[in-house]
Write a protein that holds these residues in place. Sequence first.
Motif, mmCIF file in Angstrom:
data_model
loop_
_atom_site.group_PDB
_atom_site.id
_atom_site.type_symbol
_atom_site.label_atom_id
_atom_site.label_comp_id
_atom_site.label_asym_id
_atom_site.label_seq_id
_atom_site.Cartn_x
_atom_site.Cartn_y
_atom_site.Cartn_z
ATOM 1 N N ASN A 41 1.048 -1.037 0.044
ATOM 2 C CA ASN A 41 0.071 0.040 -0.098
ATOM 3 C C ASN A 41 0.813 1.312 0.125
ATOM 4 O O ASN A 41 0.628 2.363 -0.826
ATOM 5 C CB ASN A 41 -0.899 0.097 1.099
ATOM 6 N N LYS A 42 1.996 1.145 0.869
ATOM 7 C CA LYS A 42 2.877 2.388 0.735
ATOM 8 C C LYS A 42 3.684 2.648 -0.504
ATOM 9 O O LYS A 42 3.630 3.732 -0.965
ATOM 10 C CB LYS A 42 3.869 2.121 1.811
ATOM 11 N N LEU A 43 3.952 1.565 -1.225
ATOM 12 C CA LEU A 43 4.693 1.578 -2.660
ATOM 13 C C LEU A 43 3.442 2.108 -3.606
ATOM 14 O O LEU A 43 3.839 3.096 -4.280
ATOM 15 C CB LEU A 43 4.971 -0.037 -2.928
ATOM 16 N N GLN A 44 2.351 1.783 -3.271
ATOM 17 C CA GLN A 44 1.020 2.289 -4.331
ATOM 18 C C GLN A 44 0.960 3.704 -4.223
ATOM 19 O O GLN A 44 1.092 4.703 -4.982
ATOM 20 C CB GLN A 44 -0.151 1.659 -4.150
ATOM 21 N N GLU A 45 1.137 4.234 -2.627
ATOM 22 C CA GLU A 45 1.110 5.719 -2.398
ATOM 23 C C GLU A 45 2.050 6.478 -3.043
ATOM 24 O O GLU A 45 2.147 7.588 -3.503
ATOM 25 C CB GLU A 45 1.020 5.755 -0.891
ATOM 26 N N ALA A 46 3.367 5.655 -2.994
ATOM 27 C CA ALA A 46 4.560 6.336 -3.485
ATOM 28 C C ALA A 46 4.609 6.733 -4.984
ATOM 29 O O ALA A 46 4.950 7.687 -5.412
ATOM 30 C CB ALA A 46 5.919 5.698 -3.118
ATOM 31 N N ASN A 47 4.114 5.589 -5.652
ATOM 32 C CA ASN A 47 4.127 5.642 -7.115
ATOM 33 C C ASN A 47 2.890 6.882 -7.450
ATOM 34 O O ASN A 47 3.325 7.286 -8.593
ATOM 35 C CB ASN A 47 3.663 4.381 -7.502
ATOM 36 N N ALA A 48 1.850 6.791 -6.709
ATOM 37 C CA ALA A 48 0.800 7.982 -7.003
ATOM 38 C C ALA A 48 1.251 9.491 -6.896
ATOM 39 O O ALA A 48 0.889 10.261 -7.630
ATOM 40 C CB ALA A 48 -0.447 7.589 -6.114
ATOM 41 N N LYS A 49 2.211 9.360 -5.418
ATOM 42 C CA LYS A 49 2.708 10.555 -5.361
ATOM 43 C C LYS A 49 3.713 11.215 -6.649
ATOM 44 O O LYS A 49 3.844 12.229 -6.828
ATOM 45 C CB LYS A 49 3.361 10.816 -4.139
ATOM 46 N N LEU A 50 4.383 10.083 -6.990
ATOM 47 C CA LEU A 50 5.372 10.458 -8.206
ATOM 48 C C LEU A 50 4.603 10.773 -9.382
ATOM 49 O O LEU A 50 5.014 11.756 -9.885
ATOM 50 C CB LEU A 50 6.214 9.069 -8.317
ATOM 51 N N VAL A 51 3.774 10.173 -9.521
ATOM 52 C CA VAL A 51 2.948 10.651 -10.792
ATOM 53 C C VAL A 51 2.142 11.968 -10.817
ATOM 54 O O VAL A 51 2.389 12.719 -11.427
ATOM 55 C CB VAL A 51 1.654 9.458 -11.303
ATOM 56 N N SER A 52 1.853 12.110 -9.618
ATOM 57 C CA SER A 52 1.121 13.635 -9.264
ATOM 58 C C SER A 52 2.109 14.642 -9.386
ATOM 59 O O SER A 52 1.878 15.704 -9.981
ATOM 60 C CB SER A 52 0.378 13.424 -8.006
#
Length: 452
Positions: free
Chosen positions: A211-222
């Motif tokens: 879940n943290k990995l997904q959040e980090a990837n989402a922040k990266l895309v944002s």
Amino acid sequence: MLNISNNKVSEFIDLKKFKSGQVIFTKEYHTGFRKVLLYFLIALLVILFLPWTQNISSTGIVTTLKPNQRPQTLQSQIPGRIEQWYVQEGDFVKKGDTILRISEVKSEYFDEKLAERTDNQLTAKSSSVVAYKNKVVALQNQIDALQQERTLKLEQAKNKVIQAQLKVQSDSIDLEAAKIKASIAKTQYNRAVSLQEEGLKSVKDVEDIRNKLQEANAKLVSQQNKFLSTKNEALNSQLSIATTKSSYADKLAKSQSDLFTAQSSGYNTEVEVSKLQTNLANYKKRSSLLYVTAPQDGQINKAIKSGIGETFKEGEQLLNIMPSNYELAIEMYVHPIDLPLIHIGEKVRVQFDGWPAIIFSGWPNVSYGTYGSKIVAIENFISVNGKYRVLLKPDMNDVEWPSAIRVGSGTKTIALLENVPIWFELWRQINSFPPNFYQPNKTEDSKNKKKA
């Protein structure tokens, strides 16, 4: 006796014996005649050695010494129609006196209020010039305001570019941080999966890390989207500078075009004002020309145009006038062969037509009825009559000219030259030689001038 026969009576008869014969044949008839002839020859010999003044005889007319004192004709500078005469022939007029009144014959000058209306047009055009000048000032102020506003707008746009560039730098740093966090999260996830496979991590822990990995990837895309948006804003801010320059360039060009148009219109209006001023001055001057006035004191001699209502062209002669104050002079004409013998300042004897005179051309001192004059001018160009014109003025040291002389009367002139014996003058006349060529004594003339 006729003594026709060859047999002479005197051979047979002595006539002297008779009383009548004694009276006739013994008298000396030629004695008195010889004496008269002798005295005549002696007198003739003495006369041949008497002095004779060579001269040049000519004719002339009385004129005036100065051109402005001669009879003149009055003309009108404009064409017109005679309306009223204020003088008659023989009247004396003073300078500026009105002689006659004329009226216009050209249709463009019939309006009696032409000058007044032209003056009104001139006032209106002058107001237009002032309005155009005010418009030029207003447009110049508008251009200055646009230039100042453009400077401020460009400064504002440049500041936005700087802000956008700084924001791009900030977002790029945040993007790098998001990339690092995403990489760390992925590493942690891979490690957790490995530990789960070994039985060291629970499934729940792996899911939390995922879940943290997904959040980090989402922040990266944002953050990538934010970075790209910021770069677009920087580009837009740079584009805003070009847009501002172009917009204000158009506004300034339009204002400058309006300024030049106003200046051109103002200059054209000034030209029209100048033309109206010239027209107004011409109309006023033309109005003054409707009255023909005397140019100087004088006497009206002859009216050339006399009828009321008679029309004439500009420059056409209207009347003759003779100035009242003048200095008399004489103009005579000499042949070209005699011109070298004429010099300025030399004396000339004058006989006026109508005045009795007894003239001895070679002995001016014993002549009667002639008057003295001096040469004041000699023309350098031949006249129409094939002679040279010479102007004479009265000799102040001689008898004063008659006061009844009028300009235009005829004269006979005798220009005095060198003194020669009578025998020499007779010899010259018989051989048709010209008078002796001589030059006046300039040294004596200069001495006389210095003494004077």
